[in-house]
Design a protein around this motif. Structure first.
Motif, PDB file in Angstrom:
ATOM      1  N   MET A   1     -32.568   3.369  47.243  1.00  0.00           N
ATOM      2  CA  MET A   1     -32.618   1.927  46.959  1.00  0.00           C
ATOM      3  C   MET A   1     -33.384   1.643  45.676  1.00  0.00           C
ATOM      4  N   GLN A   2     -34.364   2.455  45.407  1.00  0.00           N
ATOM      5  CA  GLN A   2     -35.088   2.281  44.147  1.00  0.00           C
ATOM      6  C   GLN A   2     -34.127   2.403  42.973  1.00  0.00           C
ATOM      7  N   GLN A   3     -33.218   3.369  43.084  1.00  0.00           N
ATOM      8  CA  GLN A   3     -32.266   3.573  42.003  1.00  0.00           C
ATOM      9  C   GLN A   3     -31.352   2.375  41.848  1.00  0.00           C
ATOM     10  N   ALA A   4     -30.897   1.822  42.981  1.00  0.00           N
ATOM     11  CA  ALA A   4     -30.004   0.675  42.916  1.00  0.00           C
ATOM     12  C   ALA A   4     -30.670  -0.490  42.256  1.00  0.00           C
ATOM     13  N   GLN A   5     -31.903  -0.667  42.552  1.00  0.00           N
ATOM     14  CA  GLN A   5     -32.576  -1.841  42.013  1.00  0.00           C
ATOM     15  C   GLN A   5     -32.914  -1.687  40.547  1.00  0.00           C
ATOM     16  N   GLU A   6     -32.831  -0.550  40.009  1.00  0.00           N
ATOM     17  CA  GLU A   6     -33.064  -0.368  38.590  1.00  0.00           C
ATOM     18  C   GLU A   6     -31.743  -0.215  37.833  1.00  0.00           C
ATOM     19  N   GLY A   7     -30.694  -0.721  38.431  1.00  0.00           N
ATOM     20  CA  GLY A   7     -29.409  -0.670  37.741  1.00  0.00           C
ATOM     21  C   GLY A   7     -28.558   0.495  38.173  1.00  0.00           C
ATOM     22  N   GLY A   8     -28.833   1.076  39.358  1.00  0.00           N
ATOM     23  CA  GLY A   8     -28.056   2.191  39.853  1.00  0.00           C
ATOM     24  C   GLY A   8     -26.688   1.783  40.300  1.00  0.00           C
ATOM     25  N   GLY A  10     -25.214   2.380  43.443  1.00  0.00           N
ATOM     26  CA  GLY A  10     -24.966   2.242  44.876  1.00  0.00           C
ATOM     27  C   GLY A  10     -24.439   0.871  45.219  1.00  0.00           C
ATOM     28  N   ALA A  11     -23.096   0.769  45.457  1.00  0.00           N
ATOM     29  CA  ALA A  11     -22.483  -0.537  45.700  1.00  0.00           C
ATOM     30  C   ALA A  11     -23.041  -1.191  46.953  1.00  0.00           C
ATOM     31  N   ALA A  12     -23.144  -0.418  48.045  1.00  0.00           N
ATOM     32  CA  ALA A  12     -23.653  -0.990  49.289  1.00  0.00           C
ATOM     33  C   ALA A  12     -25.087  -1.464  49.112  1.00  0.00           C
ATOM     34  N   GLY A  13     -25.893  -0.671  48.415  1.00  0.00           N
ATOM     35  CA  GLY A  13     -27.282  -1.055  48.195  1.00  0.00           C
ATOM     36  C   GLY A  13     -27.417  -2.321  47.399  1.00  0.00           C
ATOM     37  N   LYS A  14     -26.585  -2.474  46.367  1.00  0.00           N
ATOM     38  CA  LYS A  14     -26.638  -3.680  45.538  1.00  0.00           C
ATOM     39  C   LYS A  14     -26.330  -4.924  46.345  1.00  0.00           C
ATOM     40  N   TRP A  15     -25.320  -4.841  47.185  1.00  0.00           N
ATOM     41  CA  TRP A  15     -24.918  -6.036  47.927  1.00  0.00           C
ATOM     42  C   TRP A  15     -25.854  -6.329  49.090  1.00  0.00           C
ATOM     43  N   LEU A  16     -26.507  -5.309  49.626  1.00  0.00           N
ATOM     44  CA  LEU A  16     -27.533  -5.558  50.641  1.00  0.00           C
ATOM     45  C   LEU A  16     -28.735  -6.275  50.030  1.00  0.00           C
ATOM     46  N   VAL A  17     -29.122  -5.845  48.833  1.00  0.00           N
ATOM     47  CA  VAL A  17     -30.197  -6.535  48.127  1.00  0.00           C
ATOM     48  C   VAL A  17     -29.780  -7.975  47.817  1.00  0.00           C
ATOM     49  N   LEU A 129     -31.986  -9.933  41.442  1.00  0.00           N
ATOM     50  CA  LEU A 129     -30.543  -9.749  41.239  1.00  0.00           C
ATOM     51  C   LEU A 129     -30.229  -9.201  39.853  1.00  0.00           C
ATOM     52  N   LEU A 130     -30.883  -9.747  38.835  1.00  0.00           N
ATOM     53  CA  LEU A 130     -30.613  -9.313  37.468  1.00  0.00           C
ATOM     54  C   LEU A 130     -30.996  -7.856  37.256  1.00  0.00           C
ATOM     55  N   GLU A 131     -32.001  -7.385  37.980  1.00  0.00           N
ATOM     56  CA  GLU A 131     -32.429  -5.999  37.826  1.00  0.00           C
ATOM     57  C   GLU A 131     -31.661  -5.053  38.735  1.00  0.00           C
ATOM     58  N   THR A 132     -31.096  -5.577  39.813  1.00  0.00           N
ATOM     59  CA  THR A 132     -30.354  -4.742  40.749  1.00  0.00           C
ATOM     60  C   THR A 132     -29.003  -4.324  40.176  1.00  0.00           C
ATOM     61  N   PHE A 133     -28.372  -5.247  39.431  1.00  0.00           N
ATOM     62  CA  PHE A 133     -27.049  -4.976  38.866  1.00  0.00           C
ATOM     63  C   PHE A 133     -27.175  -4.491  37.425  1.00  0.00           C
TER      64      PHE A 133
END
Length: 524
Positions: A1-8, A10-17, A129-133
């Motif tokens: 999840m750390q990776q997703a939030q830094e622009g990773g 992980g599609a599922a992780g992004k949408w959960l966030v 949101l801006l940092e997750t995507f």
């Protein structure tokens, strides 16, 4: 999840966030408008006066306005995840206490607490949101965020009215409890603080003067905007004094924060040209948009005789159009220069205002809905590209602070717009009343002919008219209604001019990144 939030990736992780931060955003924005329709019920239940009960709204808005700009600093001190969860917890508990309040004073106190809790939820959600995507998907992320920010104020009065009519005004607050608990669980499970986030360092000085200036300045300004029309603006010594306090404090705040080493609100982010102009556009854009959202129901209910349900039927299709178009616009930002999308949105909004400026008192519901639908299209093409453009070149380390400032200007634009249109309608109504009344005299042949025509019409309906007094009274009421309608159309026309001016000024913003280019806002 750390990776997703830094622009990773992980599609599922992004949408959960995304779901985790959208839930608190929606309930917070909803609560800025949900209480409006329940004020009369609260007034009777709490034995409050008409002026006193408005503090239920004002107290929340003041607390909200004060906390939003300092939310970036609070996230730095507490950690963003911890601050977001604390905000959700305070908002949820305060909602419960609002529903249980037994007097006006306790309700106002708990609404202040609710506003403090809600103030950090919008900017933190947007920053996350801006940092997750990744950069090329931020338009899509902002379209999802925009659904809550734009649609919630439209749904608020409808939901508040239904709960109040079928249950009790207390349920407009109780409904936040299960949603707040769900939001707390989601934030705890899926939101993470990024490694690059700035932290409060031991030994850093707290900007106490900046904090005091912020609280006094924005608090006073929000009270002026909310109560100014009610107290005849600067004709009231109370409003005049608060205006002076707000002006002095905010002017001093800008100078102080710009030069302070560790400011409560870092205004140096305005050095970015796109961010600076984006805040101007969001302020005046929401100034005009919220003015229209306030004006149209007033026009329909006060002049056209629509019920609250009928007025809601006029507004709802436009909201659904905005909701449906936002994801489409978000995807377009990956392929089309967002400046073209924003320009289209502003021109569509200008067209909708021009269309509304042609309303008349004999129009049908289809005509009213058409103007609102045009506005719905413009709003979808306004919010998403503008947010994308404004934040495109902001470093990730400054995202919390930039999002807080952006949300503050958006909310202030709506507050200024609401205060402006209510004042302008009253003043322009007086102007048109005087101009029309000049032609109502027995020396005016058209007027005397009109009186005679109305008299004959009333007699044709079977009324016994002994003199022309009844006819003159009917004609005078028609004149008052027409003067009020002309005032509304004047304001719609002015909103059109604002949108046209913004459609030219926005081209100063820099071209945004496109495709899968490196993140221009990344920390180096």
């Amino acid at each position: 999840m750390q990776q997703a939030q830094e622009g990773g990736a992980g599609a599922a992780g992004k949408w959960l966030v995304t779901a985790s931060v959208m839930i608190p955003t929606m309930i917070e924005v909803l609560d800025t408008s949900v209480a409006n329709v329940a004020l009369r019920h609260m007034q009777g239940s709490l034995a409050a006066g008409q002026e006193e009960i408005t503090w239920v709204l004002t107290s929340y808005l003041v607390a909200n306005a004060v906390v939003i700009p300092m939310s970036g600093w609070l996230a730095k001190v507490m950690g963003r995840k911890r601050y977001l969860m604390a905000s959700v917890a305070l908002f949820t508990v305060a909602s419960l206490l609002c529903g249980m309040a037994g007097s006006l004073s306790t309700l106002v106190l708990f609404r202040i607490l609710q506003g403090i809790g809600g103030g950090g939820m919008q900017p933190m959600s947007q920053a996350i949101l801006l940092e997750t995507f990744p950069p090329h998907e931020r338009g899509l992320a902002l379209s999802v965020y925009g659904m809550g920010v734009i649609v919630a104020p439209i749904l608020g009065p409808v939901l508040g009215g239904w709960l109040t009519d079928n249950w009790s005004w207390r349920w407009i607050f109780y409904i936040n409890l299960p949603i707040g608990l769900l939001a707390q669980f989601m934030c705890w499970s899926f939101v993470r603080d990024p490694a690059y986030q700035q932290r409060w360092q031991k030994g850093e000085r707290v900007d106490y003067l900046g904090l005091a200036l912020l609280v006094l300045g924005l608090g006073s300004l929000q009270i002026v905007l909310d109560l100014g029309q009610q107290h005849d603006w600067f004709g009231s010594s109370f409003i005049l004094a608060l205006s002076v306090v707000a002006g002095v404090c905010l002017f001093t705040l800008v100078f102080w924060e710009w030069h302070h080493e560790n400011p409560i609100v870092n205004l140096r982010v305005f050095k970015d040209r796109s961010f600076a102009l984006g805040n101007v556009v969001i302020f005046f854009g929401f100034f005009a948009f919220f003015g229209s959202i306030v004006l149209l129901p007033m026009f329909l209910q006060e002049l056209m005789g629509y019920s609250a349900f009928q007025a809601g039927m006029v507004l709802s299709p436009g909201g659904l159009i905005t909701l449906a178009l936002m994801p489409f616009v978000g995807k377009l930002t990956q392929r089309v220069d967002a400046r073209f999308l924003l320009c289209f949105g502003l021109l569509a909004s200008a067209w909708s205002s021009y269309y509304m400026s042609g309303y008349n008192l004999d129009m049908g519901m289809v005509t009213a809905i058409t103007g609102r639908n045009l506005q719905g299209v413009g709003l979808a093409f306004f919010f998403v590209p503008l947010s994308f453009l404004t934040m495109a070149y902001i470093p990730r380390t400054e995202m919390n602070n930039a999002s807080a400032v952006y949300n503050l200007l958006r909310n202030l634009g709506g507050s200024f717009g609401t205060a402006f249109v209510t004042t302008m309608v009253a003043r322009r109504g007086q102007f048109h009343h005087l101009r029309l009344a000049e032609h109502m005299g027995y020396y005016n042949q058209a007027f005397t002919s009109g009186v005679e025509g109305v008299r004959q019409y009333l007699e044709g309906l079977g009324m016994h008219v002994q003199s022309g007094v009844e006819a003159m009274a009917a004609l005078y009421r028609l004149m008052q209604r027409q003067a009020a309608a002309l005032a509304f159309l004047d304001v719609f026309h002015l909103q059109m001019i604002i949108f046209l001016c913004l459609s030219g000024a926005m081209w100063i913003m820099r071209r945004p990144p496109r495709g899968k280019a490196p993140d221009p806002g990344a920390a180096h």
